[in-house]
Write a protein that holds these residues in place. Structure first.
Motif, PDB file in Angstrom:
ATOM      1  N   VAL A   1      -4.179 -11.058  -0.584  1.00 53.33           N
ATOM      2  CA  VAL A   1      -2.710 -11.082  -0.535  1.00 53.33           C
ATOM      3  C   VAL A   1      -2.209 -10.213   0.610  1.00 53.33           C
ATOM      4  O   VAL A   1      -1.318 -10.613   1.371  1.00 53.33           O
ATOM      5  CB  VAL A   1      -2.123 -10.590  -1.877  1.00 53.33           C
ATOM      6  CG1 VAL A   1      -0.615 -10.378  -1.754  1.00 53.33           C
ATOM      7  CG2 VAL A   1      -2.419 -11.597  -2.984  1.00 53.33           C
ATOM      8  N   CYS A   2      -2.786  -9.029   0.748  1.00 49.35           N
ATOM      9  CA  CYS A   2      -2.397  -8.125   1.839  1.00 49.35           C
ATOM     10  C   CYS A   2      -2.687  -8.781   3.186  1.00 49.35           C
ATOM     11  O   CYS A   2      -1.871  -8.720   4.112  1.00 49.35           O
ATOM     12  CB  CYS A   2      -3.149  -6.804   1.714  1.00 49.35           C
ATOM     13  SG  CYS A   2      -2.674  -5.560   2.934  1.00 49.35           S
TER      14      CYS A   2
ATOM     15  N   LEU B   1      -0.085 -11.615   3.765  1.00 48.15           N
ATOM     16  CA  LEU B   1       1.264 -11.133   4.071  1.00 48.15           C
ATOM     17  C   LEU B   1       1.359 -10.512   5.467  1.00 48.15           C
ATOM     18  O   LEU B   1       2.448 -10.424   6.034  1.00 48.15           O
ATOM     19  CB  LEU B   1       1.702 -10.111   3.026  1.00 48.15           C
ATOM     20  CG  LEU B   1       1.917 -10.642   1.608  1.00 48.15           C
ATOM     21  CD1 LEU B   1       2.295  -9.512   0.670  1.00 48.15           C
ATOM     22  CD2 LEU B   1       2.976 -11.734   1.594  1.00 48.15           C
ATOM     23  N   SER B   2       0.227 -10.096   6.015  1.00 48.59           N
ATOM     24  CA  SER B   2       0.245  -9.483   7.342  1.00 48.59           C
ATOM     25  C   SER B   2       0.366 -10.523   8.464  1.00 48.59           C
ATOM     26  O   SER B   2       0.619 -10.155   9.618  1.00 48.59           O
ATOM     27  CB  SER B   2      -1.029  -8.659   7.570  1.00 48.59           C
ATOM     28  OG  SER B   2      -2.174  -9.492   7.702  1.00 48.59           O
TER      29      SER B   2
ATOM     30  N   LYS C   1       1.209 -19.335   7.866  1.00 49.14           N
ATOM     31  CA  LYS C   1       1.129 -19.133   6.417  1.00 49.14           C
ATOM     32  C   LYS C   1       1.219 -20.465   5.682  1.00 49.14           C
ATOM     33  O   LYS C   1       0.501 -20.701   4.709  1.00 49.14           O
ATOM     34  CB  LYS C   1       2.251 -18.199   5.955  1.00 49.14           C
ATOM     35  CG  LYS C   1       2.109 -16.756   6.402  1.00 49.14           C
ATOM     36  CD  LYS C   1       3.246 -15.905   5.829  1.00 49.14           C
ATOM     37  CE  LYS C   1       3.097 -14.447   6.239  1.00 49.14           C
ATOM     38  NZ  LYS C   1       4.178 -13.592   5.711  1.00 49.14           N
TER      39      LYS C   1
ATOM     40  N   MET D   1       5.500  -3.003   0.023  1.00 46.71           N
ATOM     41  CA  MET D   1       4.522  -3.957  -0.482  1.00 46.71           C
ATOM     42  C   MET D   1       3.103  -3.442  -0.283  1.00 46.71           C
ATOM     43  O   MET D   1       2.247  -3.571  -1.157  1.00 46.71           O
ATOM     44  CB  MET D   1       4.698  -5.311   0.208  1.00 46.71           C
ATOM     45  CG  MET D   1       3.701  -6.382  -0.246  1.00 46.71           C
ATOM     46  SD  MET D   1       3.720  -6.659  -2.042  1.00 46.71           S
ATOM     47  CE  MET D   1       5.326  -7.435  -2.232  1.00 46.71           C
ATOM     48  N   ASN D   2       2.836  -2.851   0.879  1.00 43.86           N
ATOM     49  CA  ASN D   2       1.504  -2.319   1.127  1.00 43.86           C
ATOM     50  C   ASN D   2       1.187  -1.143   0.214  1.00 43.86           C
ATOM     51  O   ASN D   2       0.040  -0.962  -0.213  1.00 43.86           O
ATOM     52  CB  ASN D   2       1.367  -1.901   2.594  1.00 43.86           C
ATOM     53  CG  ASN D   2       1.016  -3.059   3.492  1.00 43.86           C
ATOM     54  OD1 ASN D   2       1.805  -3.977   3.646  1.00 43.86           O
ATOM     55  ND2 ASN D   2      -0.162  -3.028   4.078  1.00 43.86           N
TER      56      ASN D   2
ATOM     57  N   VAL E   1       3.015  -6.309   7.786  1.00 45.82           N
ATOM     58  CA  VAL E   1       3.757  -7.412   8.387  1.00 45.82           C
ATOM     59  C   VAL E   1       4.238  -7.043   9.781  1.00 45.82           C
ATOM     60  O   VAL E   1       5.001  -6.091   9.969  1.00 45.82           O
ATOM     61  CB  VAL E   1       4.968  -7.808   7.521  1.00 45.82           C
ATOM     62  CG1 VAL E   1       5.744  -8.935   8.187  1.00 45.82           C
ATOM     63  CG2 VAL E   1       4.493  -8.233   6.134  1.00 45.82           C
TER      64      VAL E   1
END
Length: 398
Positions: A214-215, A218-219, A226, A347-348, A387
């Motif tokens: 997920v990380c 999202l980056s 995506k 988020m991170n 991100v």
């Protein structure tokens, strides 16, 4: 005269540990553990030197005071054997590496060192995978369990968790490569890592790997990219669901079903270990033991007295509270939460804390020294994989 650079040696060992630990384990388990202990000694020196060089005398004093206090205390109540056991130095290594990672200078220096040594890390990854393949062909690295026809991947280790944890380190490290010219190779290696982790049937590692994915996802800066990844992933999932039985006939699912049917618990009884240890802590420990603990060997004996199985609680928070008291637990939680400062996005922060919590709560984080020895790689992954930040940070470091 030959001189050794302690910092560079420490950073190099962090990078090399997936390969070093795996190769040495094929020879002898104790040899692999000694490599991690050697890294711990180097990291201890680096951390203390950093404290003194930067005038952080209070941190230097508290860290060494607690270390000496626990060595004396645990040695007195549990015996000298407890001090040299994997339990004690496993937690000490974890604390040292956590403290190294929260020091900006050390962490940033490691990241720069890692990014400038990607070719060497590539060699370490290659050695790790070749050793794993060798173990499958020669050392019975595949084992049939749970009455299944699908084997579980152990690699050269006596439990599959070790391999799964190293694979997570490899995933994080490879993700930090320059993606411009090696895009397909990096993606392939990450897919291999994920596939192998699933084949180990280590459910806590699978959940933690999902956090890494997920990380990673999202980056990605481009929305179109995506969308393509999600589309391809959906198509592959539909194909596997309609044309194969791999989604239901795999070691991960088989282990879960087996644990429920035979053990009566999806967690293989881990909740019982926690309850027994916590009940003992609440009702049978003295005030001093509540503050400083009874040692992890004490936790093992408590569980053995009830279940007749010599096993620790498989939960770092419980192990720390009962084994090293309120001081041990509070110290770990503080170190864990302080890691949040490396992340620029909320988020991170959530993903990093979730990653550690999943492993620490559902199985164990600190006692898997093959992971904590390379913790700076994992921390660098969460720090750089933000991100719109990854490419910029990497170019600046180089």
């Amino acid at each position: 005269m030959f001189k050794i650079n302690i910092r560079k040696t420490t950073y190099e060992l962090c990078m090399a540990m997936p390969a070093v630990f795996t190769v040495l384990y094929c020879i002898k388990e104790s040899a692999a553990n000694k490599a991690a202990i050697l890294l711990m000694v180097f990291a201890y020196v680096v951390l203390n030197a950093h404290y003194m060089r930067n005038g952080k005398k209070l941190k230097f004093f508290l860290f060494n005071l607690l270390s000496v206090t626990y060595i004396v205390y645990i040695g007195f109540i549990c015996g000298a054997s407890e001090i040299i056991s994997s339990f004690f130095y496993g937690y000490l290594l974890t604390f040292i590496m956590l403290l190294v990672c929260v020091e900006d200078e050390l962490r940033e220096e490691f990241i720069e060192y890692f990014l400038s040594g990607k070719r060497r890390f590539s060699v370490y990854v290659l050695i790790f995978f070749l050793t794993t393949v060798f173990s499958v062909g020669v050392l019975q690295g595949l084992k049939f369990e749970f009455g299944s026809k699908v084997p579980v991947l152990y690699g050269p280790f006596n439990i599959p968790h070790m391999l799964a944890y190293i694979l997570m380190v490899v995933y994080c490290g490879v993700s930090l490569f320059d993606l411009e010219n090696k895009k397909k190779l990096v993606v392939a290696i990450k897919l291999i890592c994920v596939g192998c982790i699933v084949c180990t049937a280590v459910r806590s590692a699978v959940l933690a790997t999902a956090v890494l994915i997920v990380c990673d996802f999202l980056s990605i800066r481009k929305i179109s990219k995506k969308a393509i990844i999600l589309g391809v992933g959906f198509i592959v999932l539909v194909f596997l669901a309609t044309n194969t039985d791999i989604l239901t006939n795999n070691p991960l699912i088989e282990k879960t079903l087996y644990a429920t049917e035979v053990g009566g618990s999806i967690t293989n009884g881990r909740e019982w270990y926690r309850q027994i240890a916590l009940s003992y802590y609440a009702t049978k420990t003295t005030l001093l033991e509540k503050i400083f603990g009874v040692g992890i060997s004490g936790v093992v004996e408590v569980i053995y007295s009830v279940l007749r199985v010599r096993i620790q609680a498989h939960n770092d928070y419980v192990n720390l509270l009962v084994g090293y008291g309120m001081v041990g637990l509070i110290s770990f939680v503080i170190c864990q939460l302080r890691l949040s400062k490396i992340c620029k996005s909320k988020m991170n922060i959530i993903l990093l804390q979730l990653f550690i919590f999943i492993l620490a709560y559902y199985n164990g984080f600190a006692l898997y020294i093959m992971l904590t020895a390379s913790l700076p790689i994992v921390v660098a992954f969460f720090e750089l994989k933000q991100v719109g930040e990854f490419n910029t940070v990497e170019k600046n470091e180089l």
